[in-house]
Structures are given as structure tokens and as C-alpha cells.
Motif scaffolding. Structure first.
Motif, mmCIF file in Angstrom:
data_model
loop_
_atom_site.group_PDB
_atom_site.id
_atom_site.type_symbol
_atom_site.label_atom_id
_atom_site.label_comp_id
_atom_site.label_asym_id
_atom_site.label_seq_id
_atom_site.Cartn_x
_atom_site.Cartn_y
_atom_site.Cartn_z
ATOM 1 N N GLY A 1 0.806 -1.213 0.000
ATOM 2 C CA GLY A 1 0.000 0.000 0.000
ATOM 3 C C GLY A 1 0.837 1.260 0.000
ATOM 4 N N THR A 2 2.142 1.119 0.174
ATOM 5 C CA THR A 2 3.022 2.293 0.138
ATOM 6 C C THR A 2 3.403 2.583 -1.307
ATOM 7 N N GLY A 3 4.096 3.663 -1.496
ATOM 8 C CA GLY A 3 4.554 4.027 -2.826
ATOM 9 C C GLY A 3 3.707 5.115 -3.433
ATOM 10 N N ASN A 4 3.722 5.192 -4.764
ATOM 11 C CA ASN A 4 3.010 6.221 -5.504
ATOM 12 C C ASN A 4 3.523 7.605 -5.123
ATOM 13 N N ASN A 5 4.831 7.681 -4.847
ATOM 14 C CA ASN A 5 5.468 8.943 -4.475
ATOM 15 C C ASN A 5 6.174 9.538 -5.686
ATOM 16 N N VAL A 6 6.301 10.854 -5.684
ATOM 17 C CA VAL A 6 6.972 11.558 -6.768
ATOM 18 C C VAL A 6 8.232 12.206 -6.207
ATOM 19 N N TYR A 7 9.359 11.996 -6.911
ATOM 20 C CA TYR A 7 10.645 12.527 -6.472
ATOM 21 C C TYR A 7 11.245 13.382 -7.575
ATOM 22 N N THR A 8 11.903 14.455 -7.180
ATOM 23 C CA THR A 8 12.634 15.308 -8.115
ATOM 24 C C THR A 8 14.090 14.909 -8.049
ATOM 25 N N LEU A 9 14.689 14.731 -9.202
ATOM 26 C CA LEU A 9 16.082 14.305 -9.264
ATOM 27 C C LEU A 9 16.855 15.307 -10.108
ATOM 28 N N ARG A 10 17.932 15.833 -9.545
ATOM 29 C CA ARG A 10 18.860 16.704 -10.274
ATOM 30 C C ARG A 10 20.179 15.945 -10.344
ATOM 31 N N ILE A 11 20.304 15.152 -11.373
ATOM 32 C CA ILE A 11 21.417 14.200 -11.452
ATOM 33 C C ILE A 11 22.775 14.900 -11.541
ATOM 34 N N ASN A 12 22.849 16.059 -12.198
ATOM 35 C CA ASN A 12 24.120 16.784 -12.302
ATOM 36 C C ASN A 12 24.587 17.337 -10.961
ATOM 37 N N ASN A 13 23.631 17.596 -10.062
ATOM 38 C CA ASN A 13 23.956 18.127 -8.729
ATOM 39 C C ASN A 13 23.994 17.034 -7.661
ATOM 40 N N LYS A 14 23.775 15.795 -8.080
ATOM 41 C CA LYS A 14 23.701 14.657 -7.156
ATOM 42 C C LYS A 14 22.679 14.918 -6.053
ATOM 43 N N PHE A 15 21.474 15.271 -6.484
ATOM 44 C CA PHE A 15 20.388 15.580 -5.556
ATOM 45 C C PHE A 15 19.147 14.777 -5.919
ATOM 46 N N CYS A 16 18.549 14.156 -4.915
ATOM 47 C CA CYS A 16 17.244 13.512 -5.065
ATOM 48 C C CYS A 16 16.398 13.928 -3.868
ATOM 49 N N SER A 17 15.134 14.234 -4.117
ATOM 50 C CA SER A 17 14.273 14.714 -3.034
ATOM 51 C C SER A 17 13.981 13.650 -1.984
ATOM 52 N N CYS A 18 14.322 12.387 -2.233
ATOM 53 C CA CYS A 18 14.161 11.354 -1.200
ATOM 54 C C CYS A 18 15.246 11.481 -0.130
ATOM 55 N N LYS A 19 16.305 12.209 -0.428
ATOM 56 C CA LYS A 19 17.437 12.497 0.475
ATOM 57 C C LYS A 19 18.375 11.316 0.715
ATOM 58 N N LYS A 20 18.095 10.148 0.148
ATOM 59 C CA LYS A 20 18.977 8.993 0.376
ATOM 60 C C LYS A 20 20.334 9.185 -0.290
ATOM 61 N N TRP A 21 20.336 9.769 -1.482
ATOM 62 C CA TRP A 21 21.593 9.972 -2.194
ATOM 63 C C TRP A 21 22.502 10.916 -1.425
ATOM 64 N N GLN A 22 21.939 11.995 -0.891
ATOM 65 C CA GLN A 22 22.732 12.941 -0.121
ATOM 66 C C GLN A 22 23.174 12.345 1.218
ATOM 67 N N THR A 23 22.317 11.557 1.820
ATOM 68 C CA THR A 23 22.614 10.989 3.143
ATOM 69 C C THR A 23 23.648 9.882 3.069
ATOM 70 N N TYR A 24 23.452 8.946 2.157
ATOM 71 C CA TYR A 24 24.326 7.777 2.097
ATOM 72 C C TYR A 24 25.423 7.883 1.043
ATOM 73 N N THR A 25 25.413 8.931 0.235
ATOM 74 C CA THR A 25 26.358 9.191 -0.857
ATOM 75 C C THR A 25 26.374 8.102 -1.919
ATOM 76 N N PHE A 26 25.425 7.200 -1.871
ATOM 77 C CA PHE A 26 25.333 6.140 -2.866
ATOM 78 C C PHE A 26 24.013 6.326 -3.610
ATOM 79 N N PRO A 27 24.013 6.180 -4.929
ATOM 80 C CA PRO A 27 22.795 6.453 -5.690
ATOM 81 C C PRO A 27 21.587 5.643 -5.215
ATOM 82 N N CYS A 28 20.461 6.332 -5.073
ATOM 83 C CA CYS A 28 19.218 5.670 -4.676
ATOM 84 C C CYS A 28 18.576 5.013 -5.902
ATOM 85 N N SER A 29 17.471 4.333 -5.684
ATOM 86 C CA SER A 29 16.799 3.636 -6.785
ATOM 87 C C SER A 29 16.292 4.606 -7.848
#
Length: 118
Positions: free
Chosen positions: A28-56
Motif C-alpha cells: 500500500g506504500t509508494g506512488n510517491n513523486v521525487y525530483t532528481l537533479r542528477i548533475n547536482n547529485k540531488f534527489c528529493s528522497c534524500k537517500k543519495w545525499q545521506t548515504y552518498t550512494f545512488p538511490c533507486s
């Protein structure tokens, strides 16, 4: 595996701006929308910034635009770094019988712990 289910919408490929939508999962989870700025290494889920490893979401964008995912991972996880780590010679540690005596001793005490009520 998770990234295969994401839907990617390209907003500005030159600046690397994408929208990634996750599917509705069985739980029942999911259906979320994320903004990704790949050149800036930014994803609105914050996992990429937090763990420094690319998120899904990054993996989904890479799949969509045909780019290599390893270019977005930290250098520490690269094959070259792995090879450099283990290219040196390793020597076994000798038995304690061969260790030199030292003029001091190390004594470790457990931390003081006071049991509290409640």
C-alpha cells in the motif's frame, strides 16, 4: 530491482532534471513523486545525499537515459580503489611468542554503570 518499477519523466536532460514516480507496492506504500537533479547529485528522497550512494531513483534515470550508474557512486566504491586497497603485500601476524616485551601494561575497566529505578 526496485528501480525497474519506477516511471521516469524527463524535464530538462541538459541540466539533468527528472521526475521519478514510484509504483504502488503491495503493502500500500509508494506512488510517491521525487525530483532528481542528477548533475547536482540531488534527489528529493534524500537517500543519495545521506548515504552518498545512488538511490533507486538515480538507477531508474540511468536506465532511462542509458548512462552508467557507477559514475554517480563515490570513488571509494570503484574497482580501481578496491584493487589499490589489496595490491599491497600482506604478511601474517606472528605468534605471541615472537612479540617484543613492552615496559607498560594496558588495563581496561568496564565503564561505571549505575542502575536507576524505573
Amino acid at each position: 530491482m526496485k528501480s525497474r518499477e519506477h516511471k521516469v519523466t524527463t524535464y530538462n536532460p541538459r541540466e539533468g532534471i527528472y521526475m521519478v514516480k514510484s509504483p504502488i507496492w503491495v503493502s500500500g506504500t509508494g506512488n510517491n513523486v521525487y525530483t532528481l537533479r542528477i548533475n547536482n547529485k540531488f534527489c528529493s528522497c534524500k537517500k543519495w545525499q545521506t548515504y552518498t550512494f545512488p538511490c533507486s531513483h538515480v538507477l531508474a534515470v540511468c536506465r532511462e537515459n542509458g548512462s552508467r550508474t557507477d559514475t554517480y557512486a563515490p570513488e571509494i566504491y570503484s574497482r580501481q580503489t578496491y584493487r589499490r586497497t589489496y595490491q599491497a603485500n600482506f604478511h601474517p601476524i606472528l605468534s605471541e611468542n615472537f612479540w617484543m616485551d613492552v615496559p607498560f601494561s594496558l588495563t581496561f575497566y568496564p565503564p561505571k554503570y549505575e542502575k536507576r529505578t524505573g
